[in-house]
Design a protein around this motif. Structure first.
Motif, PDB file in Angstrom:
ATOM      1  N   SER A 162       0.832  -1.206   0.000  1.00  0.00           N
ATOM      2  CA  SER A 162       0.000   0.000   0.000  1.00  0.00           C
ATOM      3  C   SER A 162       0.861   1.248   0.000  1.00  0.00           C
ATOM      4  CB  SER A 162      -0.924   0.026   1.220  1.00  0.00           C
ATOM      5  OG  SER A 162      -1.875  -0.991   1.138  1.00  0.00           O
TER       6      SER A 162
ATOM      7  N   THR B   7       2.856   1.695  -3.375  1.00  0.00           N
ATOM      8  CA  THR B   7       2.083   1.997  -4.582  1.00  0.00           C
ATOM      9  C   THR B   7       1.186   3.221  -4.423  1.00  0.00           C
ATOM     10  OG1 THR B   7       0.316   0.472  -3.900  1.00  0.00           O
ATOM     11  CG2 THR B   7       2.066  -0.428  -5.309  1.00  0.00           C
ATOM     12  N   SER B   8       1.265   3.897  -3.299  1.00  0.00           N
ATOM     13  CA  SER B   8       0.425   5.064  -3.053  1.00  0.00           C
ATOM     14  C   SER B   8       1.004   6.319  -3.693  1.00  0.00           C
ATOM     15  CB  SER B   8       0.287   5.312  -1.547  1.00  0.00           C
ATOM     16  OG  SER B   8      -0.418   4.270  -0.933  1.00  0.00           O
ATOM     17  N   THR B   9       0.109   7.222  -4.053  1.00  0.00           N
ATOM     18  CA  THR B   9       0.535   8.532  -4.554  1.00  0.00           C
ATOM     19  C   THR B   9       0.993   9.372  -3.362  1.00  0.00           C
ATOM     20  OG1 THR B   9      -1.639   9.540  -4.262  1.00  0.00           O
ATOM     21  CG2 THR B   9      -1.223   8.418  -6.376  1.00  0.00           C
TER      22      THR B   9
ATOM     23  N   GLU C 156      -1.953  10.226  -1.238  1.00  0.00           N
ATOM     24  CA  GLU C 156      -2.435   9.101  -0.432  1.00  0.00           C
ATOM     25  C   GLU C 156      -1.498   8.832   0.739  1.00  0.00           C
ATOM     26  OE1 GLU C 156      -2.594   6.336  -3.644  1.00  0.00           O
ATOM     27  OE2 GLU C 156      -4.747   6.648  -3.982  1.00  0.00           O
ATOM     28  N   LEU C 157      -0.194   9.032   0.541  1.00  0.00           N
ATOM     29  CA  LEU C 157       0.759   8.858   1.642  1.00  0.00           C
ATOM     30  C   LEU C 157       0.507   9.881   2.750  1.00  0.00           C
ATOM     31  CD1 LEU C 157       4.067   8.116  -0.296  1.00  0.00           C
ATOM     32  CD2 LEU C 157       2.703   6.515   1.066  1.00  0.00           C
TER      33      LEU C 157
ATOM     34  N   LEU D 203      -2.346   8.707   4.696  1.00  0.00           N
ATOM     35  CA  LEU D 203      -1.909   7.637   5.592  1.00  0.00           C
ATOM     36  C   LEU D 203      -1.234   8.219   6.840  1.00  0.00           C
ATOM     37  CD1 LEU D 203      -0.461   5.011   3.069  1.00  0.00           C
ATOM     38  CD2 LEU D 203      -2.526   4.778   4.456  1.00  0.00           C
TER      39      LEU D 203
END
Length: 133
Positions: free
Chosen positions: A14, A17-19, A22-23, A26
């Motif tokens: 996860s 592969t996150s942008t 998205e990080l 997180l």
């Protein structure tokens, strides 16, 4: 021979592969998780666990501060709020005051929710549909 942990593998994939957006999401979610862990540990009287969770939340806030794009006008305001959150976490840890943790969580929640909306808007513009983040 150690067995692979499927959950750890999923988490690693996860993150890998996150942008960048998205990080950041997180990070906000992780910070909120550690604030809640600190509050629960405080309520249970587990000072060591409270301290550890608080320090993890502070480390995330510090990372958000370091990675803040200073060329964007709003960054100065965000930095002030991040500093405030960090101070609330520090004070909450020292004073064992759950209200201070709530104040920090409230601000991080606002950041997280706003960031989530930005990601959804960008996805709509990019793909023409709204995905749940």
């Amino acid at each position: 021979m150690a067995m692979n942990n499927p959950y750890a593998t999923y988490q690693n994939n996860s993150v890998n592969t996150s942008t960048p957006g998205e990080l950041t999401l997180l990070l906000y979610n992780g910070c909120l998780k550690f604030i809640q862990q600190a509050k629960k540990a405080l309520e249970a009287g587990n000072i060591e666990e409270k301290n550890t969770a608080t320090q993890k939340a502070q480390a995330i806030v510090s990372e958000l501060m370091v990675t803040l794009d200073q060329s964007v006008a709003i960054s100065e305001n965000m930095m002030v709020l991040y500093e405030f959150v960090n101070h609330r976490l520090l004070e909450g840890n020292i004073k064992n005051d759950p209200v201070l943790y709530d104040e920090a969580a409230s601000i991080i929640t606002e950041f997280r929710d706003t960031w989530k909306q930005v990601i959804q808007i960008n996805r709509t513009k990019q793909y023409g549909k709204m995905d749940e983040v």
